[in-house]
Design an enzyme around this catalytic site. Structure first.
Site, PDB file in Angstrom:
ATOM      1  N   ASP A  22      54.170  85.838 -17.435  1.00 35.61           N
ATOM      2  CA  ASP A  22      53.028  84.609 -17.715  1.00 35.61           C
ATOM      3  C   ASP A  22      51.652  85.063 -17.498  1.00 35.61           C
ATOM      4  OD1 ASP A  22      52.411  82.173 -18.464  1.00 35.61           O
ATOM      5  OD2 ASP A  22      52.790  81.350 -16.357  1.00 35.61           O
ATOM      6  N   ARG A  26      45.603  83.276 -20.435  1.00 38.54           N
ATOM      7  CA  ARG A  26      44.303  83.368 -19.555  1.00 38.54           C
ATOM      8  C   ARG A  26      43.715  84.454 -19.296  1.00 38.54           C
ATOM      9  NH1 ARG A  26      47.640  80.646 -15.171  1.00 38.54           N
ATOM     10  NH2 ARG A  26      49.456  81.417 -16.769  1.00 38.54           N
ATOM     11  N   TRP A  27      44.586  85.652 -19.256  1.00 40.42           N
ATOM     12  CA  TRP A  27      43.873  87.131 -19.183  1.00 40.42           C
ATOM     13  C   TRP A  27      42.813  87.182 -20.135  1.00 40.42           C
ATOM     14  CZ3 TRP A  27      43.394  91.398 -21.819  1.00 40.42           C
ATOM     15  CH2 TRP A  27      43.159  92.670 -20.992  1.00 40.42           C
ATOM     16  N   HIS A  39      48.549  89.204 -24.991  1.00 41.27           N
ATOM     17  CA  HIS A  39      49.903  89.519 -25.167  1.00 41.27           C
ATOM     18  C   HIS A  39      49.935  91.324 -25.512  1.00 41.27           C
ATOM     19  CE1 HIS A  39      50.868  85.465 -25.315  1.00 41.27           C
ATOM     20  NE2 HIS A  39      50.382  85.347 -26.425  1.00 41.27           N
ATOM     21  N   SER A  67      59.920  81.924 -25.483  1.00 38.12           N
ATOM     22  CA  SER A  67      60.914  80.760 -25.296  1.00 38.12           C
ATOM     23  C   SER A  67      60.686  79.888 -26.519  1.00 38.12           C
ATOM     24  CB  SER A  67      60.427  80.150 -24.186  1.00 38.12           C
ATOM     25  OG  SER A  67      59.056  79.184 -24.663  1.00 38.12           O
ATOM     26  N   THR A  68      61.927  78.909 -26.601  1.00 36.39           N
ATOM     27  CA  THR A  68      62.179  78.012 -27.602  1.00 36.39           C
ATOM     28  C   THR A  68      61.120  77.152 -27.831  1.00 36.39           C
ATOM     29  OG1 THR A  68      63.633  76.883 -25.860  1.00 36.39           O
ATOM     30  CG2 THR A  68      64.920  78.124 -27.463  1.00 36.39           C
ATOM     31  N   ASN A  70      58.109  78.132 -27.462  1.00 36.20           N
ATOM     32  CA  ASN A  70      56.682  78.898 -27.802  1.00 36.20           C
ATOM     33  C   ASN A  70      56.356  78.701 -29.341  1.00 36.20           C
ATOM     34  OD1 ASN A  70      57.195  81.654 -25.459  1.00 36.20           O
ATOM     35  ND2 ASN A  70      56.110  79.834 -25.230  1.00 36.20           N
ATOM     36  N   TRP A  71      57.346  78.083 -29.935  1.00 36.53           N
ATOM     37  CA  TRP A  71      57.144  77.785 -31.271  1.00 36.53           C
ATOM     38  C   TRP A  71      55.834  76.957 -31.627  1.00 36.53           C
ATOM     39  CZ3 TRP A  71      59.374  81.230 -34.627  1.00 36.53           C
ATOM     40  CH2 TRP A  71      60.531  81.874 -34.352  1.00 36.53           C
ATOM     41  N   ARG A 192      57.674  85.405 -11.117  1.00 33.89           N
ATOM     42  CA  ARG A 192      56.824  84.869 -11.706  1.00 33.89           C
ATOM     43  C   ARG A 192      55.145  85.090 -11.556  1.00 33.89           C
ATOM     44  NH1 ARG A 192      57.103  79.053 -15.091  1.00 33.89           N
ATOM     45  NH2 ARG A 192      54.918  79.644 -16.154  1.00 33.89           N
ATOM     46  N   ARG A 198      57.196  77.244 -11.185  1.00 35.18           N
ATOM     47  CA  ARG A 198      58.205  76.535 -12.208  1.00 35.18           C
ATOM     48  C   ARG A 198      58.987  77.604 -12.850  1.00 35.18           C
ATOM     49  NH1 ARG A 198      53.531  74.048 -14.716  1.00 35.18           N
ATOM     50  NH2 ARG A 198      52.900  75.317 -16.240  1.00 35.18           N
TER      51      ARG A 198
HETATM   52  C1  FPP Z   1      53.506  84.038 -21.706  1.00 34.39           C
HETATM   53  O1  FPP Z   1      52.060  84.065 -21.432  1.00 34.39           O
HETATM   54  C2  FPP Z   1      53.789  85.388 -22.389  1.00 34.39           C
HETATM   55  C3  FPP Z   1      54.103  85.222 -23.629  1.00 34.39           C
HETATM   56  C4  FPP Z   1      54.888  83.932 -24.296  1.00 34.39           C
HETATM   57  C5  FPP Z   1      54.852  86.350 -24.282  1.00 34.39           C
HETATM   58  C6  FPP Z   1      55.120  87.580 -23.591  1.00 34.39           C
HETATM   59  C7  FPP Z   1      55.551  88.728 -24.661  1.00 34.39           C
HETATM   60  C8  FPP Z   1      55.362  89.871 -24.361  1.00 34.39           C
HETATM   61  C9  FPP Z   1      54.639  90.495 -23.211  1.00 34.39           C
HETATM   62  C10 FPP Z   1      55.950  91.091 -25.523  1.00 34.39           C
HETATM   63  C11 FPP Z   1      57.059  91.801 -24.710  1.00 34.39           C
HETATM   64  C12 FPP Z   1      57.874  92.449 -25.804  1.00 34.39           C
HETATM   65  C13 FPP Z   1      59.256  92.566 -25.586  1.00 34.39           C
HETATM   66  C14 FPP Z   1      60.016  93.391 -26.722  1.00 34.39           C
HETATM   67  C15 FPP Z   1      60.031  92.145 -24.161  1.00 34.39           C
HETATM   68  P1  FPP Z   1      51.036  82.878 -22.059  1.00 34.39           P
HETATM   69  O2  FPP Z   1      50.558  83.138 -23.414  1.00 34.39           O
HETATM   70  O3  FPP Z   1      51.769  81.670 -21.910  1.00 34.39           O
HETATM   71  O4  FPP Z   1      49.990  83.030 -21.030  1.00 34.39           O
HETATM   72  P2  FPP Z   1      49.126  81.631 -20.607  1.00 34.39           P
HETATM   73  O5  FPP Z   1      49.978  80.786 -19.477  1.00 34.39           O
HETATM   74  O6  FPP Z   1      47.797  82.321 -19.754  1.00 34.39           O
HETATM   75  O7  FPP Z   1      48.605  80.830 -21.809  1.00 34.39           O
END
Ligand code: FPP
Length: 246
Positions: A22, A26-27, A39, A67-68, A70-71, A192, A198
């Site tokens: 996670d 934000r990064w 990403h 995740s389900t 993330n769509w 996490r 959570r």
């Molecule tokens: C959560 O951060 C991250 C994700 C939804 C994507 C994670 C996927 C990868 C790092 C690709 C890895 C590839 C494989 C094949 C395992 P967020 O976007 O929710 O961050 P935020 O909470 O700061 O918005």
């Protein structure tokens, strides 16, 4: 207590680490970059951490990649993630024999873009031919803990209808064998990054006795030193699995 739950904390590394990767968005936002840039770096972090976990003797690494839920993100972000996962799965397929990895997928693959689903199934087939002591990366794609439990319940019910199972024979061990994680020991340590505390629908069944390690570090900044800290935290845990110390 099942055999798979007996790995205690101590000097040995956790047999199975699960990570909620996670903080990518934000990064990137903090740097004035599009979320997708987070990403991209997060995927590189995944690669680095997978090799490090393997090197310290972790046998199973489960990562929450999509995740389900993330769509609900923008089409641009979802498409970017699908392409990224395609790229990293291909890379793992090429390197798994040389670098002693296996790959497994959890989640409902049928809802993924057909090329990604096909690739995931091909990679799974290839990994089945590899030795059991290679580090297993369990990539959770279109994964939700509740969805996994519902799909397992449906499969068990279908087997009951077919006469292959009986409702009264269902116990925890039998049910586990219907989950996407069948054959994979339960996580010892769940990490996490990103500051949230959570589970976000991750491994709801499997984390019944996992130790939880939370850190504010965002996933793209996560490093092997962070794994060392999490493993040191794990080594200090007194795992009783609901029992008492003799
Ligand atoms: C959560 O951060 C991250 C994700 C939804 C994507 C994670 C996927 C990868 C790092 C690709 C890895 C590839 C494989 C094949 C395992 P967020 O976007 O929710 O961050 P935020 O909470 O700061 O918005």
């Amino acid at each position: 207590m099942s055999e798979q739950n007996q790995a205690g904390a101590g000097t040995a590394p956790p047999r199975h680490i699960a990570i909620i990767m996670d903080g990518n968005g934000r990064w990137a936002t903090r740097r004035g970059l599009p979320r997708t840039a987070g990403h991209k770096v997060g995927a590189e972090t995944f690669r680095k951490i997978a090799y490090y976990c393997k090197d310290i003797g972790v046998q199973y690494l489960t990562v929450y990649a999509f995740s389900t839920e993330n769509w609900k993100r923008s089409v641009e972000e979802v498409n970017f993630l699908m392409l990224l996962m395609d790229r990293y799965i291909r890379e793992l397929m090429e390197l798994m024999e040389r670098d002693h990895f296996r790959i497994h997928f959890s989640g409902d693959l049928t809802a993924l873009p057909p090329n990604l689903e096909k690739l995931a199934r091909k990679a799974t087939g290839m990994a089945l031919e590899l030795p059991d002591d290679y580090c297993l990366v369990n990539a959770c794609l279109n994964y939700g803990g509740r969805d996994e439990i519902v799909r397992a319940a449906r499969r068990y019910a279908a087997d009951c209808v077919q006469g292959a199972q009986k409702p009264e024979d269902l116990d925890e061990t039998a049910f586990s064998s219907y989950l996407d994680s069948a054959g994979i020991p339960e996580p010892d340590l769940l990490i996490r990054p990103g500051g949230e505390k959570r589970l976000s629908n991750f491994l709801l069944w499997q984390c019944a006795y996992a130790e939880f390690y939370f850190t504010d570090t965002l996933w793209p900044d996560f490093s092997p030193e962070e794994i060392d800290k999490a493993v040191a935290f794990y080594a200090r845990r007194d795992r009783r699995f609901g029992g008492v110390k003799e």
